[in-house]
Design a protein around this motif. Sequence first.
Motif, PDB file in Angstrom:
ATOM      1  N   ILE A 191      45.662  37.811  36.319  1.00 45.21           N
ATOM      2  CA  ILE A 191      45.377  38.880  35.491  1.00 45.21           C
ATOM      3  C   ILE A 191      44.883  40.237  36.250  1.00 45.21           C
ATOM      4  O   ILE A 191      45.211  41.427  35.989  1.00 45.21           O
ATOM      5  CB  ILE A 191      44.323  38.447  34.472  1.00 45.21           C
ATOM      6  N   ASP A 192      44.171  39.956  37.416  1.00 42.30           N
ATOM      7  CA  ASP A 192      43.643  41.078  38.275  1.00 42.30           C
ATOM      8  C   ASP A 192      44.815  41.836  38.922  1.00 42.30           C
ATOM      9  O   ASP A 192      44.929  42.917  38.833  1.00 42.30           O
ATOM     10  CB  ASP A 192      42.841  40.705  39.251  1.00 42.30           C
ATOM     11  N   VAL A 193      45.840  41.180  39.283  1.00 45.29           N
ATOM     12  CA  VAL A 193      47.160  41.711  39.834  1.00 45.29           C
ATOM     13  C   VAL A 193      47.878  42.460  38.668  1.00 45.29           C
ATOM     14  O   VAL A 193      48.224  43.548  38.969  1.00 45.29           O
ATOM     15  CB  VAL A 193      48.101  40.553  40.386  1.00 45.29           C
ATOM     16  N   LEU A 194      48.040  42.032  37.501  1.00 42.76           N
ATOM     17  CA  LEU A 194      48.408  42.832  36.239  1.00 42.76           C
ATOM     18  C   LEU A 194      47.837  43.822  36.105  1.00 42.76           C
ATOM     19  O   LEU A 194      48.344  44.828  35.897  1.00 42.76           O
ATOM     20  CB  LEU A 194      48.617  41.731  35.259  1.00 42.76           C
ATOM     21  N   ARG A 195      46.248  43.819  36.099  1.00 43.04           N
ATOM     22  CA  ARG A 195      45.576  44.971  35.537  1.00 43.04           C
ATOM     23  C   ARG A 195      45.775  46.069  36.575  1.00 43.04           C
ATOM     24  O   ARG A 195      45.998  47.334  36.191  1.00 43.04           O
ATOM     25  CB  ARG A 195      44.257  44.616  35.581  1.00 43.04           C
ATOM     26  N   ARG A 196      45.883  45.735  37.901  1.00 45.12           N
ATOM     27  CA  ARG A 196      45.917  46.740  39.007  1.00 45.12           C
ATOM     28  C   ARG A 196      47.583  47.459  38.692  1.00 45.12           C
ATOM     29  O   ARG A 196      47.587  48.473  39.069  1.00 45.12           O
ATOM     30  CB  ARG A 196      45.775  46.288  40.391  1.00 45.12           C
ATOM     31  N   ARG A 197      48.554  46.427  38.688  1.00 47.27           N
ATOM     32  CA  ARG A 197      49.794  47.249  38.545  1.00 47.27           C
ATOM     33  C   ARG A 197      49.660  48.156  37.603  1.00 47.27           C
ATOM     34  O   ARG A 197      50.448  49.099  37.456  1.00 47.27           O
ATOM     35  CB  ARG A 197      50.771  45.983  38.536  1.00 47.27           C
ATOM     36  N   LEU A 198      49.249  47.666  36.199  1.00 47.22           N
ATOM     37  CA  LEU A 198      49.323  48.698  34.875  1.00 47.22           C
ATOM     38  C   LEU A 198      48.446  49.831  35.332  1.00 47.22           C
ATOM     39  O   LEU A 198      48.993  50.983  34.773  1.00 47.22           O
ATOM     40  CB  LEU A 198      48.827  47.889  33.779  1.00 47.22           C
ATOM     41  N   GLN A 199      47.407  49.679  35.945  1.00 51.13           N
ATOM     42  CA  GLN A 199      46.586  51.004  36.159  1.00 51.13           C
ATOM     43  C   GLN A 199      47.482  51.960  37.030  1.00 51.13           C
ATOM     44  O   GLN A 199      47.530  53.018  37.141  1.00 51.13           O
ATOM     45  CB  GLN A 199      45.232  50.571  36.968  1.00 51.13           C
ATOM     46  N   GLY A 200      47.992  51.099  38.057  1.00 48.68           N
ATOM     47  CA  GLY A 200      48.906  51.981  38.959  1.00 48.68           C
ATOM     48  C   GLY A 200      49.735  52.821  38.302  1.00 48.68           C
ATOM     49  O   GLY A 200      50.353  53.987  38.613  1.00 48.68           O
ATOM     50  N   VAL A 201      50.773  52.248  37.160  1.00 49.71           N
ATOM     51  CA  VAL A 201      51.491  52.846  36.302  1.00 49.71           C
ATOM     52  C   VAL A 201      50.922  53.962  35.673  1.00 49.71           C
ATOM     53  O   VAL A 201      51.343  55.321  35.562  1.00 49.71           O
ATOM     54  CB  VAL A 201      52.028  52.054  35.431  1.00 49.71           C
ATOM     55  N   LEU A 202      49.602  53.863  35.148  1.00 52.56           N
ATOM     56  CA  LEU A 202      49.075  55.077  34.454  1.00 52.56           C
ATOM     57  C   LEU A 202      48.722  56.079  35.453  1.00 52.56           C
ATOM     58  O   LEU A 202      48.694  57.342  35.040  1.00 52.56           O
ATOM     59  CB  LEU A 202      47.643  54.411  33.809  1.00 52.56           C
ATOM     60  N   VAL A 203      48.203  55.736  36.732  1.00 54.05           N
ATOM     61  CA  VAL A 203      48.043  56.869  37.602  1.00 54.05           C
ATOM     62  C   VAL A 203      49.267  57.692  37.964  1.00 54.05           C
ATOM     63  O   VAL A 203      49.222  58.776  38.069  1.00 54.05           O
ATOM     64  CB  VAL A 203      47.389  56.204  39.059  1.00 54.05           C
ATOM     65  N   ALA A 204      50.414  56.748  38.258  1.00 58.64           N
ATOM     66  CA  ALA A 204      51.717  57.423  38.475  1.00 58.64           C
ATOM     67  C   ALA A 204      52.248  58.276  37.361  1.00 58.64           C
ATOM     68  O   ALA A 204      52.950  59.301  37.741  1.00 58.64           O
ATOM     69  CB  ALA A 204      52.661  56.368  39.118  1.00 58.64           C
ATOM     70  N   ARG A 205      51.812  58.142  36.155  1.00 56.64           N
ATOM     71  CA  ARG A 205      52.292  58.778  35.005  1.00 56.64           C
ATOM     72  C   ARG A 205      51.550  60.236  34.938  1.00 56.64           C
ATOM     73  O   ARG A 205      52.039  61.023  34.569  1.00 56.64           O
ATOM     74  CB  ARG A 205      52.268  57.998  33.701  1.00 56.64           C
ATOM     75  N   GLY A 206      50.016  59.927  35.165  1.00 56.70           N
ATOM     76  CA  GLY A 206      49.136  61.150  34.974  1.00 56.70           C
ATOM     77  C   GLY A 206      49.184  61.840  36.060  1.00 56.70           C
ATOM     78  O   GLY A 206      48.156  62.949  35.976  1.00 56.70           O
ATOM     79  N   TYR A 207      49.302  61.617  37.415  1.00 53.42           N
ATOM     80  CA  TYR A 207      49.105  62.444  38.608  1.00 53.42           C
ATOM     81  C   TYR A 207      50.554  62.653  39.321  1.00 53.42           C
ATOM     82  O   TYR A 207      51.170  61.877  39.157  1.00 53.42           O
ATOM     83  CB  TYR A 207      48.005  61.604  39.263  1.00 53.42           C
ATOM     84  N   VAL A 208      50.366  63.677  40.011  1.00 54.57           N
ATOM     85  CA  VAL A 208      51.269  64.084  41.164  1.00 54.57           C
ATOM     86  C   VAL A 208      50.678  64.294  42.553  1.00 54.57           C
ATOM     87  O   VAL A 208      49.343  64.250  42.399  1.00 54.57           O
ATOM     88  CB  VAL A 208      52.169  65.278  40.728  1.00 54.57           C
ATOM     89  N   MET A 209      51.506  64.158  43.576  1.00 55.12           N
ATOM     90  CA  MET A 209      50.873  64.510  44.971  1.00 55.12           C
ATOM     91  C   MET A 209      51.224  66.159  45.327  1.00 55.12           C
ATOM     92  O   MET A 209      52.378  66.410  45.164  1.00 55.12           O
ATOM     93  CB  MET A 209      51.496  63.675  46.083  1.00 55.12           C
ATOM     94  N   LEU A 210      50.323  66.989  45.730  1.00 55.71           N
ATOM     95  CA  LEU A 210      50.355  68.206  45.897  1.00 55.71           C
ATOM     96  C   LEU A 210      50.069  68.379  47.558  1.00 55.71           C
ATOM     97  O   LEU A 210      49.263  67.717  48.104  1.00 55.71           O
ATOM     98  CB  LEU A 210      49.422  68.910  45.217  1.00 55.71           C
ATOM     99  N   ASP A 211      50.960  68.895  48.201  1.00 53.47           N
ATOM    100  CA  ASP A 211      50.934  69.332  49.656  1.00 53.47           C
ATOM    101  C   ASP A 211      50.992  70.848  49.740  1.00 53.47           C
ATOM    102  O   ASP A 211      51.784  71.428  48.936  1.00 53.47           O
ATOM    103  CB  ASP A 211      52.058  68.800  50.339  1.00 53.47           C
ATOM    104  N   TYR A 212      50.024  71.227  50.570  1.00 51.10           N
ATOM    105  CA  TYR A 212      50.204  72.847  50.775  1.00 51.10           C
ATOM    106  C   TYR A 212      49.708  73.158  52.202  1.00 51.10           C
ATOM    107  O   TYR A 212      48.896  72.261  52.895  1.00 51.10           O
ATOM    108  CB  TYR A 212      49.406  73.638  49.605  1.00 51.10           C
ATOM    109  N   ASP A 213      49.919  74.440  52.801  1.00 51.05           N
ATOM    110  CA  ASP A 213      49.282  74.867  53.805  1.00 51.05           C
ATOM    111  C   ASP A 213      48.325  75.982  53.489  1.00 51.05           C
ATOM    112  O   ASP A 213      48.722  76.856  52.658  1.00 51.05           O
ATOM    113  CB  ASP A 213      50.387  75.483  54.789  1.00 51.05           C
ATOM    114  N   ILE A 214      47.083  75.958  54.125  1.00 47.72           N
ATOM    115  CA  ILE A 214      46.236  76.907  53.906  1.00 47.72           C
ATOM    116  C   ILE A 214      45.381  77.422  55.117  1.00 47.72           C
ATOM    117  O   ILE A 214      45.198  76.698  56.272  1.00 47.72           O
ATOM    118  CB  ILE A 214      45.064  76.334  52.969  1.00 47.72           C
ATOM    119  N   PRO A 215      45.100  78.756  55.202  1.00 45.87           N
ATOM    120  CA  PRO A 215      44.239  79.167  56.520  1.00 45.87           C
ATOM    121  C   PRO A 215      42.992  78.139  56.591  1.00 45.87           C
ATOM    122  O   PRO A 215      42.222  78.179  55.317  1.00 45.87           O
ATOM    123  CB  PRO A 215      43.861  80.638  56.155  1.00 45.87           C
TER     124      PRO A 215
END
Length: 279
Positions: A191-215
Amino acid sequence: MLRIAVPNKGSLSETASEMLREAGYAGRRDPKALHLLDERNGVEFFFLRPRDIATYVGSGALDVGITGRDLLLDSGSAAHEVDALGFADSTFRFAGAPGRFAALQDLDGVRVATSYPGLVGDFLAQHGVTATLVKLDGAVESAVRLGVADAVADVVSTGSTLRAAGLEIFGPVILESTAVLVSTDETIPGIDVLRRRLQGVLVARGYVMLDYDIPTGLLEQATAVASGIESPTVSPLHGRDWSAVRVMIPREDANLIMDALYDLGARAILVSPIHAARL
């Protein structure tokens, strides 16, 4: 093998199955199949009526399942909610003829039609209201017009269906429902593996990766604009007084954050989808 109950039809079915596929589990090829063995991931899927899932899990016949919070509470099962899964949201409200009811206590002694007698009965009892519940399997909004009940308790989205039936909403919200993962024992292996995987899906659906250069001198201001779930990853750029930054941000805020960083002085701003995650 971890035994998982999955809705076989209805509004929960397609999204639940899609979420499990995104989590790396096998999907059924035959939509009529009631059982699927996923040996690679050590799980068995049982495709059941959404209303029955909490009962199967609560009895111990299955280890864990996906169903609606409304169906779980209505079942009276020994299963309990483990995690909310972020889809199939709905709101339960009371409705009646315009002007007849103003408060919850006005339901005392009248007939209330609903498809969720367990859920509604418990809610009324908690508030000291005694009403006669009329159980219907569907088209609850017609019950008042046809004389079967004096009021109804039903799922409300925009309220247009109830208004079309000549009803108005009154009283408090009965329940804010959503799809949930249910079990009787969260320590069952797997169950712990299932929960981690499903939470991973929620994160992937709700977030994106942002890359940028800044002084480099603007790093503190930039990280205040996009602080990330924990903290950004910062790397120096070769031969320049600039830094490269990588951070996870909410998907819905991506363009606003990109605009703010550009105005601050960031360049090479890129957004990438997240396909899987473990936090």
